[in-house]
Design a protein around this motif. Structure first.
Motif, PDB file in Angstrom:
ATOM      1  N   ALA A 240      59.915  29.712  17.345  1.00 50.14           N
ATOM      2  CA  ALA A 240      60.776  30.525  18.198  1.00 50.14           C
ATOM      3  C   ALA A 240      60.483  32.013  18.024  1.00 50.14           C
ATOM      4  CB  ALA A 240      62.236  30.225  17.910  1.00 50.14           C
ATOM      5  N   LYS A 241      60.237  32.440  16.782  1.00 48.77           N
ATOM      6  CA  LYS A 241      59.913  33.843  16.530  1.00 48.77           C
ATOM      7  C   LYS A 241      58.583  34.238  17.164  1.00 48.77           C
ATOM      8  CE  LYS A 241      62.581  34.355  12.264  1.00 48.77           C
ATOM      9  NZ  LYS A 241      62.527  34.552  10.790  1.00 48.77           N
ATOM     10  N   GLU A 242      57.711  33.239  17.377  1.00 51.96           N
ATOM     11  CA  GLU A 242      56.436  33.478  18.047  1.00 51.96           C
ATOM     12  C   GLU A 242      56.588  33.487  19.565  1.00 51.96           C
ATOM     13  OE1 GLU A 242      54.127  30.300  16.459  1.00 51.96           O
ATOM     14  OE2 GLU A 242      53.712  31.305  14.550  1.00 51.96           O
ATOM     15  N   GLY A 243      57.827  33.252  20.042  1.00 50.82           N
ATOM     16  CA  GLY A 243      58.089  33.272  21.476  1.00 50.82           C
ATOM     17  C   GLY A 243      57.954  31.932  22.160  1.00 50.82           C
ATOM     18  N   VAL A 244      57.856  30.876  21.378  1.00 53.50           N
ATOM     19  CA  VAL A 244      57.697  29.527  21.935  1.00 53.50           C
ATOM     20  C   VAL A 244      59.066  28.872  22.056  1.00 53.50           C
ATOM     21  CG1 VAL A 244      56.649  27.254  21.597  1.00 53.50           C
ATOM     22  CG2 VAL A 244      55.402  29.324  20.912  1.00 53.50           C
ATOM     23  N   SER A 245      59.378  28.353  23.226  1.00 48.17           N
ATOM     24  CA  SER A 245      60.635  27.635  23.409  1.00 48.17           C
ATOM     25  C   SER A 245      60.587  26.297  22.684  1.00 48.17           C
ATOM     26  CB  SER A 245      60.914  27.410  24.897  1.00 48.17           C
ATOM     27  OG  SER A 245      61.148  28.636  25.551  1.00 48.17           O
ATOM     28  N   ILE A 246      61.767  25.776  22.357  1.00 43.64           N
ATOM     29  CA  ILE A 246      61.874  24.543  21.595  1.00 43.64           C
ATOM     30  C   ILE A 246      62.536  23.473  22.453  1.00 43.64           C
ATOM     31  CG2 ILE A 246      62.804  23.463  19.523  1.00 43.64           C
ATOM     32  CD1 ILE A 246      60.662  25.603  18.994  1.00 43.64           C
ATOM     33  N   GLY A 247      61.899  22.314  22.542  1.00 48.43           N
ATOM     34  CA  GLY A 247      62.462  21.191  23.273  1.00 48.43           C
ATOM     35  C   GLY A 247      62.921  20.112  22.311  1.00 48.43           C
ATOM     36  N   ILE A 248      64.046  19.492  22.621  1.00 49.62           N
ATOM     37  CA  ILE A 248      64.569  18.461  21.735  1.00 49.62           C
ATOM     38  C   ILE A 248      65.313  17.406  22.547  1.00 49.62           C
ATOM     39  CG2 ILE A 248      66.691  19.775  21.296  1.00 49.62           C
ATOM     40  CD1 ILE A 248      66.632  18.527  18.445  1.00 49.62           C
ATOM     41  N   THR A 249      65.098  16.152  22.191  1.00 49.40           N
ATOM     42  CA  THR A 249      65.896  15.075  22.762  1.00 49.40           C
ATOM     43  C   THR A 249      67.205  15.021  21.985  1.00 49.40           C
ATOM     44  OG1 THR A 249      64.719  13.501  21.329  1.00 49.40           O
ATOM     45  CG2 THR A 249      63.958  13.718  23.601  1.00 49.40           C
ATOM     46  N   ALA A 250      68.295  15.270  22.680  1.00 44.21           N
ATOM     47  CA  ALA A 250      69.581  15.420  22.000  1.00 44.21           C
ATOM     48  C   ALA A 250      70.022  14.149  21.301  1.00 44.21           C
ATOM     49  CB  ALA A 250      70.649  15.861  22.999  1.00 44.21           C
ATOM     50  N   ASP A 251      69.570  12.988  21.790  1.00 46.11           N
ATOM     51  CA  ASP A 251      69.966  11.711  21.195  1.00 46.11           C
ATOM     52  C   ASP A 251      68.821  11.025  20.476  1.00 46.11           C
ATOM     53  OD1 ASP A 251      68.582  11.342  23.554  1.00 46.11           O
ATOM     54  OD2 ASP A 251      69.816   9.684  24.271  1.00 46.11           O
ATOM     55  N   GLY A 252      67.711  11.699  20.300  1.00 47.71           N
ATOM     56  CA  GLY A 252      66.532  11.061  19.715  1.00 47.71           C
ATOM     57  C   GLY A 252      66.324  11.438  18.269  1.00 47.71           C
ATOM     58  N   PRO A 253      65.293  10.795  17.658  1.00 52.03           N
ATOM     59  CA  PRO A 253      64.329   9.879  18.269  1.00 52.03           C
ATOM     60  C   PRO A 253      64.724   8.406  18.210  1.00 52.03           C
ATOM     61  CG  PRO A 253      63.623  10.423  16.056  1.00 52.03           C
ATOM     62  CD  PRO A 253      64.885  11.207  16.298  1.00 52.03           C
ATOM     63  N   THR A 254      65.835   8.070  17.601  1.00 50.78           N
ATOM     64  CA  THR A 254      66.166   6.648  17.412  1.00 50.78           C
ATOM     65  C   THR A 254      67.526   6.259  17.965  1.00 50.78           C
ATOM     66  OG1 THR A 254      67.038   7.130  15.190  1.00 50.78           O
ATOM     67  CG2 THR A 254      64.720   6.460  15.354  1.00 50.78           C
ATOM     68  N   GLY A 255      68.245   7.197  18.596  1.00 47.12           N
ATOM     69  CA  GLY A 255      69.532   6.857  19.193  1.00 47.12           C
ATOM     70  C   GLY A 255      70.677   6.915  18.201  1.00 47.12           C
ATOM     71  N   PRO A 256      71.836   6.427  18.606  1.00 46.48           N
ATOM     72  CA  PRO A 256      72.122   5.724  19.868  1.00 46.48           C
ATOM     73  C   PRO A 256      72.002   6.630  21.081  1.00 46.48           C
ATOM     74  CG  PRO A 256      74.164   6.206  18.693  1.00 46.48           C
ATOM     75  CD  PRO A 256      73.045   6.572  17.755  1.00 46.48           C
ATOM     76  N   GLY A 257      71.753   6.009  22.219  1.00 45.92           N
ATOM     77  CA  GLY A 257      71.524   6.761  23.432  1.00 45.92           C
ATOM     78  C   GLY A 257      72.748   7.531  23.897  1.00 45.92           C
ATOM     79  N   PHE A 258      72.493   8.724  24.429  1.00 45.60           N
ATOM     80  CA  PHE A 258      73.513   9.580  25.046  1.00 45.60           C
ATOM     81  C   PHE A 258      74.573  10.041  24.048  1.00 45.60           C
ATOM     82  CE2 PHE A 258      72.061   6.327  28.070  1.00 45.60           C
ATOM     83  CZ  PHE A 258      71.301   7.135  28.897  1.00 45.60           C
ATOM     84  N   ALA A 259      74.194  10.104  22.777  1.00 37.12           N
ATOM     85  CA  ALA A 259      75.072  10.631  21.729  1.00 37.12           C
ATOM     86  C   ALA A 259      74.347  11.799  21.073  1.00 37.12           C
ATOM     87  CB  ALA A 259      75.401   9.559  20.695  1.00 37.12           C
ATOM     88  N   VAL A 260      74.896  13.005  21.215  1.00 39.52           N
ATOM     89  CA  VAL A 260      74.236  14.212  20.708  1.00 39.52           C
ATOM     90  C   VAL A 260      74.229  14.204  19.180  1.00 39.52           C
ATOM     91  CG1 VAL A 260      74.353  16.726  20.583  1.00 39.52           C
ATOM     92  CG2 VAL A 260      74.855  15.563  22.743  1.00 39.52           C
ATOM     93  N   LYS A 261      73.041  14.339  18.612  1.00 36.08           N
ATOM     94  CA  LYS A 261      72.899  14.367  17.160  1.00 36.08           C
ATOM     95  C   LYS A 261      73.096  15.791  16.629  1.00 36.08           C
ATOM     96  CE  LYS A 261      70.220  10.230  16.381  1.00 36.08           C
ATOM     97  NZ  LYS A 261      69.101   9.647  15.604  1.00 36.08           N
ATOM     98  N   ASP A 262      72.954  15.923  15.311  1.00 30.41           N
ATOM     99  CA  ASP A 262      73.208  17.219  14.677  1.00 30.41           C
ATOM    100  C   ASP A 262      72.105  18.240  14.945  1.00 30.41           C
ATOM    101  OD1 ASP A 262      75.576  16.288  13.612  1.00 30.41           O
ATOM    102  OD2 ASP A 262      74.696  15.764  11.671  1.00 30.41           O
ATOM    103  N   ALA A 263      70.846  17.778  15.063  1.00 32.10           N
ATOM    104  CA  ALA A 263      69.717  18.711  15.128  1.00 32.10           C
ATOM    105  C   ALA A 263      69.823  19.704  16.278  1.00 32.10           C
ATOM    106  CB  ALA A 263      68.403  17.941  15.196  1.00 32.10           C
ATOM    107  N   PRO A 264      70.091  19.297  17.522  1.00 34.26           N
ATOM    108  CA  PRO A 264      70.162  20.322  18.583  1.00 34.26           C
ATOM    109  C   PRO A 264      71.281  21.325  18.370  1.00 34.26           C
ATOM    110  CG  PRO A 264      70.934  18.190  19.383  1.00 34.26           C
ATOM    111  CD  PRO A 264      70.284  17.946  18.062  1.00 34.26           C
ATOM    112  N   LEU A 265      72.360  20.900  17.759  1.00 31.16           N
ATOM    113  CA  LEU A 265      73.457  21.826  17.477  1.00 31.16           C
ATOM    114  C   LEU A 265      73.071  22.805  16.373  1.00 31.16           C
ATOM    115  CD1 LEU A 265      76.282  19.145  17.521  1.00 31.16           C
ATOM    116  CD2 LEU A 265      75.677  20.723  19.362  1.00 31.16           C
ATOM    117  N   GLU A 266      72.357  22.319  15.356  1.00 32.60           N
ATOM    118  CA  GLU A 266      71.890  23.188  14.282  1.00 32.60           C
ATOM    119  C   GLU A 266      70.884  24.200  14.812  1.00 32.60           C
ATOM    120  OE1 GLU A 266      71.165  24.794  10.436  1.00 32.60           O
ATOM    121  OE2 GLU A 266      72.840  23.771  11.402  1.00 32.60           O
TER     122      GLU A 266
END
Length: 227
Positions: A119-145
């Motif tokens: 991010a400091k290098e100017g690169v955007s970060i993509g994350i699957t909010a419920d990945g990589p192992t699910g359960p599906g459509f349940a936001v995990k801690d990583a995107p919030l952190e």
């Protein structure tokens, strides 16, 4: 199948071959379909001021790499060293992005350091909010952190196609078919996670991100004619 999985896990070259084949197929889907686009111009304007955090549901992961507006800035998505994760990383690289391989044995702190460096290098970060192992459509801690430490705008992404296949996987992954109508949606999420967030604020962010990602996904479905 188990032998193939072991070969894929140990062979970056095999992952690249598989990613190339998938990439060719996705290019075919893009070239032969009519796409309605929402929010890319606004995203590009945002990227002119710096990187963003881009969140999506794992089931809509397949098309993020070709749909990301690389002319406005690069994107890094973390992937693990499992066979599917390695192929996903190779697919990102095929489309010119900057994947980050992260072993499941490494800590969240270690992952956060890698994210912040990019991010400091100017690169955007993509994350699957419920990945990589699910359960599906349940936001995990990583995107919030990551939202907490990056303090950058959060965008949601989804694609949809009127003709598609839904895989029998934990995430109900969408695979587009050629010669159809599709939609690409990038939209800023109404989600805020303070740098010094309390537990209650983290949970509020989780609820907001769930609602907003469902909104973005529903918009893509509606635009493509799925609903």
């Amino acid at each position: 199948m188990s032998n193939f999985r072991r070969r894929l896990e140990k062979s970056p070259a095999l992952a690249r071959v598989i990613a190339t084949l998938i990439g060719w197929y996705l290019r075919l889907c893009i070239a032969t379909s009519k796409w309605d686009v929402h929010g890319v111009d606004a995203l590009e304007e945002e990227l002119a001021d710096g990187p963003v955090l881009c969140a999506l549901w794992h089931g809509r992961l397949l098309m993020i790499a070709p749909h990301w507006p690389r002319r406005a800035g690069s994107l890094s998505c973390l992937h693990d060293t499992a066979p599917i994760g390695r192929a996903a990383g190779a697919l990102q690289a095929y489309f010119g992005l900057q994947p980050i391989e992260m072993s499941a044995r490494r800590s969240n702190v270690s992952a956060s350091r890698v994210v912040m460096k990019r991010a400091k290098e100017g690169v955007s970060i993509g994350i699957t909010a419920d990945g990589p192992t699910g359960p599906g459509f349940a936001v995990k801690d990583a995107p919030l952190e990551w939202a907490r430490i990056m303090q950058r705008p959060i965008y949601g992404y989804a694609f949809a196609t009127k003709r598609h296949r839904i895989l029998k996987t934990w995430d109900s992954m969408i695979v587009p078919l050629p010669f159809t109508r599709g939609a690409i949606v990038f939209d800023r999420l109404d989600v805020a996670v303070p740098r010094k967030a309390t537990d209650d604020q983290i949970e509020a962010g989780r609820n907001a991100m769930t609602t907003e990602l469902n909104r973005v996904t529903a918009l893509a479905d509606q635009m493509s004619g799925v609903t």
